[in-house]
Structures are given as C-alpha cells and as structure tokens.
Scaffold this motif. Structure first.
Motif, short mmCIF file in Angstrom:
data_model
loop_
_atom_site.label_atom_id
_atom_site.label_comp_id
_atom_site.label_asym_id
_atom_site.label_seq_id
_atom_site.Cartn_x
_atom_site.Cartn_y
_atom_site.Cartn_z
N CYS A 3 0.85 -1.20 0.00
CA CYS A 3 0.00 0.00 0.00
C CYS A 3 0.88 1.24 0.00
CB CYS A 3 -0.91 -0.02 1.22
SG CYS A 3 -1.81 1.53 1.45
N CYS A 6 0.59 3.39 3.20
CA CYS A 6 1.24 2.72 4.35
C CYS A 6 2.75 2.92 4.25
CB CYS A 6 0.91 1.23 4.39
SG CYS A 6 -0.71 0.86 5.09
N HIS A 45 -3.85 1.24 8.35
CA HIS A 45 -4.51 1.01 7.07
C HIS A 45 -6.02 0.84 7.22
CE1 HIS A 45 -4.67 -0.11 2.83
NE2 HIS A 45 -5.63 -0.95 3.20
N HIS A 96 -6.08 3.42 0.36
CA HIS A 96 -5.84 3.70 1.79
C HIS A 96 -6.60 5.00 2.07
CE1 HIS A 96 -2.76 3.88 5.33
NE2 HIS A 96 -3.54 4.95 5.47
ZN ZN Z 1 -2.38 1.46 3.62
#
Ligand code: ZN
Ligand code: AMP
Length: 112
Positions: A3, A6, A45, A96
């Motif tokens: 991600c 992230c 997340h 996200h």
């Molecule tokens: Zn994320």
C-alpha cells in the motif's frame, strides 16, 4: 501489504510532511490540484470511507482535528475544502483512506 500510503506513513517512500502525530500524517500531494493540496491519512490502514466502523471511526475525528490545526498553521483564513474519494465511481486511485485538503483558490461545487 503493498500500500503506497502505508509506505509513506512508514517513511519507506519520501513525502513532504506538513503535519504528523501518533495517529495521523499529512503530506503534500504529488500532483496538486490547487496551490495548497495536502493529503491527510490515518497511519493505520483503512481501505476507504466505506470501511469506517465504530471501531476505527475515532481516527476520522483525529483527521479533522489535524485539518483544523493545519488550517491555523498554514493561515488558510479564506477557507479550504476537504474531499475523500471512495471506490471506482468516486475516483479513488489509492486504496488507503485519505482526505484531500485543498485551498488557496476558489473550489468548484459540485466536484467534477
Ligand atoms: Zn495502507
Ligand atoms: P485519489 O485519486 O482520491 O485516490 O487520491 C490519490 C492522490 O494521491 C492523488 O491526488 C495523487 O496525486 C496522490 N499521490 C499519489 N502518489 C503520491 C505520492 N507518492 N506522494 C504524494 N501524493 C501522491
């Protein structure tokens, strides 16, 4: 997890930070749509606004507390807009949860 946001939260991908605390990070959008364009994310997340629950919704309050602090710090006296895009038709491209904070131009309503 693969991600992008992230990785930005973990410092694995660089960003231009404008605000950070234990729960929230705000950084400059790489492709700004206004003279002031910041992305505000929870550090943990959450996939999108569709995934907000009673268990994680306190983070949304933290994000809006951050937005008010950013507005004061950056002297956005003329106002700002906050948008979250969710899902395909919502125009979400990063999975996200994130809030666009836009300022320093007249923002159109409704969004395009
Ligand atoms: Zn994320
Ligand atoms: P959305 O299309 O609503 O999911 O928003 C994703 C936003 O993330 C877009 O405005 C992108 O310009 C922005 N973005 C993508 N990659 C980066 C990055 N590495 N650093 C900062 N912003 C990014």
């Amino acid at each position: 997890m693969d991600c992008l946001f992230c990785k930005i939260a973990a410092g694995e991908i660089p960003s231009t930070k404008v605000f950070e605390n234990d729960d929230v990070l705000a950084f400059r959008d790489i492709d700004p749509q206004a003279p002031f364009h910041v992305i505000i994310i929870p550090k943990t997340h959450i996939a999108s606004a569709a995934e907000i629950t009673t268990e994680n919704s306190a983070l949304v309050a933290k994000i809006f507390e951050a937005a008010a602090a950013i507005a004061a710090e950056q002297k956005l006296e003329k106002g700002f807009g906050i948008v979250t895009n969710c899902g395909e038709e919502g125009g979400q491209t990063v999975g996200h949860l994130h809030f666009h904070m836009l300022a320093q131009r007249n923002l159109a309503w409704p969004p395009g």
